[in-house]
Motif scaffolding. Structure first.
Motif, PDB file in Angstrom:
ATOM      1  N   THR A  32       0.869  -1.270   0.035  1.00 56.76           N
ATOM      2  CA  THR A  32       0.075  -0.150  -0.097  1.00 56.76           C
ATOM      3  C   THR A  32       0.926   1.175   0.083  1.00 56.76           C
ATOM      4  N   THR A  33       0.352   2.556   0.145  1.00 54.00           N
ATOM      5  CA  THR A  33       1.352   3.578  -0.114  1.00 54.00           C
ATOM      6  C   THR A  33       1.802   3.825   1.370  1.00 54.00           C
ATOM      7  N   SER A  81      -8.859  -5.610   2.645  1.00 52.60           N
ATOM      8  CA  SER A  81      -7.532  -4.846   2.195  1.00 52.60           C
ATOM      9  C   SER A  81      -7.654  -5.068   0.433  1.00 52.60           C
ATOM     10  N   TRP A  82      -7.617  -3.932  -0.319  1.00 55.79           N
ATOM     11  CA  TRP A  82      -7.673  -4.139  -1.717  1.00 55.79           C
ATOM     12  C   TRP A  82      -6.389  -4.777  -2.065  1.00 55.79           C
ATOM     13  N   PHE A 116     -19.641  -5.917  10.017  1.00 60.77           N
ATOM     14  CA  PHE A 116     -19.849  -4.696   9.152  1.00 60.77           C
ATOM     15  C   PHE A 116     -18.491  -4.548   8.431  1.00 60.77           C
ATOM     16  N   ILE A 117     -18.673  -4.486   7.278  1.00 59.18           N
ATOM     17  CA  ILE A 117     -17.281  -4.541   6.339  1.00 59.18           C
ATOM     18  C   ILE A 117     -17.165  -3.378   5.583  1.00 59.18           C
ATOM     19  N   THR A 118     -15.865  -2.714   5.743  1.00 58.04           N
ATOM     20  CA  THR A 118     -15.545  -1.456   5.170  1.00 58.04           C
ATOM     21  C   THR A 118     -14.822  -1.880   3.716  1.00 58.04           C
ATOM     22  N   LEU A 119     -14.837  -1.317   2.770  1.00 54.89           N
ATOM     23  CA  LEU A 119     -14.065  -1.520   1.532  1.00 54.89           C
ATOM     24  C   LEU A 119     -12.918  -0.835   1.300  1.00 54.89           C
ATOM     25  N   PHE A 120     -12.726   0.549   1.820  1.00 52.76           N
ATOM     26  CA  PHE A 120     -11.748   1.027   1.836  1.00 52.76           C
ATOM     27  C   PHE A 120     -11.441   1.943   2.985  1.00 52.76           C
ATOM     28  N   HIS A 121     -10.043   1.831   3.561  1.00 57.34           N
ATOM     29  CA  HIS A 121     -10.128   2.491   4.978  1.00 57.34           C
ATOM     30  C   HIS A 121      -8.554   3.226   4.797  1.00 57.34           C
ATOM     31  N   PHE A 122      -8.346   4.224   4.014  1.00 59.05           N
ATOM     32  CA  PHE A 122      -7.074   4.792   3.813  1.00 59.05           C
ATOM     33  C   PHE A 122      -5.999   3.926   3.153  1.00 59.05           C
ATOM     34  N   ASP A 123      -6.133   2.753   2.733  1.00 58.04           N
ATOM     35  CA  ASP A 123      -4.986   1.925   2.418  1.00 58.04           C
ATOM     36  C   ASP A 123      -4.871   1.693   0.825  1.00 58.04           C
ATOM     37  N   MET A 124      -4.589   2.860   0.390  1.00 61.49           N
ATOM     38  CA  MET A 124      -4.600   2.759  -1.389  1.00 61.49           C
ATOM     39  C   MET A 124      -3.566   1.649  -1.735  1.00 61.49           C
ATOM     40  N   TRP A 134      -6.898   8.539  -6.582  1.00 61.21           N
ATOM     41  CA  TRP A 134      -8.227   9.125  -6.763  1.00 61.21           C
ATOM     42  C   TRP A 134      -8.199  10.212  -7.700  1.00 61.21           C
ATOM     43  N   GLU A 135      -7.067  10.732  -8.105  1.00 64.78           N
ATOM     44  CA  GLU A 135      -7.295  11.626  -9.294  1.00 64.78           C
ATOM     45  C   GLU A 135      -7.416  11.066 -10.634  1.00 64.78           C
ATOM     46  N   ASN A 136      -7.359   9.933 -10.579  1.00 63.07           N
ATOM     47  CA  ASN A 136      -7.485   9.306 -12.140  1.00 63.07           C
ATOM     48  C   ASN A 136      -8.869   8.410 -12.165  1.00 63.07           C
TER      49      ASN A 136
END
Length: 460
Positions: A32-33, A81-82, A116-124, A134-136
């Motif tokens: 991740t970043t 985690s994506w 409860f499941i979140t898809l994105f939590h700051f971990d690009m 996210w600019e693209n």
């Protein structure tokens, strides 16, 4: 006084994949970043602790879920985690990740704990950030595919989905204030990132609804009430601008399906509007949610600017207001944040009065404390301050619910002391103490208090 909550109230806690899983580069997961940034600049991270040193959920998930059961949780929010599930961001699904997340979901359900499941939590994923993040718009489309895969893999068992956690934070941290990668300071780019995040959210909502899944989808927003220094029109206007930028820029699209007209006018006035494409308006209208998660930690207090802005300075939120330190405010001296319990009431009553009283729950609320070992008594941390923090917020939440607010639950941040971005383990938030060296887990007094509260659906 006795505080009793509605039947089937959600009692639980929240965490994220990157902050708890560990094995940051194992199990087929890509960088991740945060992995890349830590490798490049470890000195920016408290005590040089990076995302590979977390609370070890990837190995200890069964033990940790047993602790959740012991804490009387009936629900628990975490994220996928994506970069673990689709290591290159757009290609093949990682079977090791599917097996891991399936085990976690199945065990939660077996213990009577609703996931409860979140898809994105700051971990690009870094491979996605290298394409512009996210600019693209290609990354926006890739996120929708990732979301669709998650729904298809786990949607038969997960009934509560959230597209993003605190989507304003990567905007602030990554593109305004230099506390997230890619460390850009540029409002126009920040506005584009925020706008594209809303589009990504809406695409995921569309995909979920198109799949006719048996469940609901929402988003988690950190809502920070903006209070003016005074009733003077200049201070009130400053608070309104702060509210537009930091709350309503996401709240209005996900609940009303459109942006506030005065936010659009404001950005247009300063030439900061992001680029739009045909179909965007209709897409945003389709992104209205079923359930809102509310993260509340502290208020935002603002005043009008006392001095003129340097005409050569770049446009920033602080072009429109200044921050205000209210005399006599109650503080968490360890974290440096104001504690203002009525804020949680103000949030849910605002939702009731101005947003149609949507289904919502408190998805995070918590108190970080440094060096909690000094409060150990008989082998356990006696965190009486955290019990007071939670109970006082619950009193105000109870008041709002008794007045008709449609709030369905309370999740504390967090279950176990975990890694916290640049702060590492500086501030501990958990109901459970973690010994980093031994990985031993010990329930704090607040955990015992919360378990009793959840079991009895309230407290005295």
């Amino acid at each position: 006084m006795r505080y009793r909550f509605p039947e089937n109230f959600w009692w639980g806690s929240a965490c994220s994949a990157l902050q708890t899983e560990g094995d940051s580069l194992n199990g087929g997961k890509s960088q991740t970043t945060w992995d890349v940034w830590f490798a490049r600049q470890p000195g920016r991270f408290h005590q040089g602790i990076g995302p590979e040193n977390t609370s070890g959920f990837y190995q200890h998930w069964k033990q940790d879920i047993a602790l959740l059961k012991q804490l009387k949780h009936n629900s628990f929010r975490t994220s996928l985690s994506w970069s673990r599930l689709i290591p290159d961001g757009t290609g093949e699904v990682n079977p090791e990740a599917v097996e891991f997340y399936s085990h976690v979901i199945d065990e939660l359900l077996a213990q009577g704990i609703t996931p409860f499941i979140t898809l994105f939590h700051f971990d690009m994923p870094m491979v996605m950030q290298e394409k512009g993040g996210w600019e693209n718009r290609d990354v926006v489309a890739a996120f929708c595919r990732y979301a669709q895969i998650c729904f298809d893999l786990f949607g038969n068992r997960v009934k509560h989905w959230f597209t993003f956690n605190e989507p304003i934070v990567p905007v602030e941290g990554g593109y305004l204030y230099d506390f997230h990668y890619p460390n850009v300071v540029d409002f126009r780019r920040a506005a584009t990132v925020a706008y594209h995040t809303v589009l990504a959210h809406s695409l995921a909502v569309r995909a979920y609804r198109a799949g006719s899944h048996d469940g609901e989808i929402g988003v988690v927003l950190n809502l920070t009430p903006s209070y003016p220094r005074s009733a003077h029109p200049a201070d009130v206007k400053a608070a309104h601008h702060a509210d537009l930028l930091f709350n309503r820029s996401f709240l209005d699209p996900v609940l009303k399906g459109e942006y506030p007209a005065d936010l659009i006018a404001l950005l247009k006035e300063y030439d900061q509007l992001p680029a739009c494409q045909p179909g965007d308006k209709e897409l945003i209208a389709d992104g209205k949610i079923d359930l809102l998660g509310i993260n509340y930690y502290q208020p935002r207090r603002v005043k009008c600017r006392d001095s003129a802005v340097n005409p050569d300075a770049p446009f920033m939120p602080e072009t429109l207001f200044d921050y205000y330190e209210m005399p006599g405010r109650k503080m968490n001296p360890y974290r440096g944040w104001e504690i203002y319990e009525p804020g949680i009431y103000d949030i849910i009553t605002n939702l009731r009065d101005h947003y149609g009283n949507p289904r919502c729950f408190i998805s995070e609320n918590g108190m970080g404390v440094e060096n909690e070992q000094r409060f150990i008594e008989n082998g356990h941390i006696n965190d009486h301050y955290r019990i007071e923090f939670v109970s006082e917020h619950l009193k105000w939440l109870h008041k709002g619910i008794s007045e008709g607010c449609n709030c369905l639950g309370y999740h504390m941040w967090t279950f176990i002391d975990n890694w916290s971005w640049l702060n590492g383990y500086k501030n501990r938030y958990g109901f459970v103490q973690l010994d980093l060296e031994t990985q031993q887990r010990t329930i704090k007094q607040s955990g015992k208090w919360f378990a009793n509260t959840a079991e009895h659906n309230g407290f005295d």
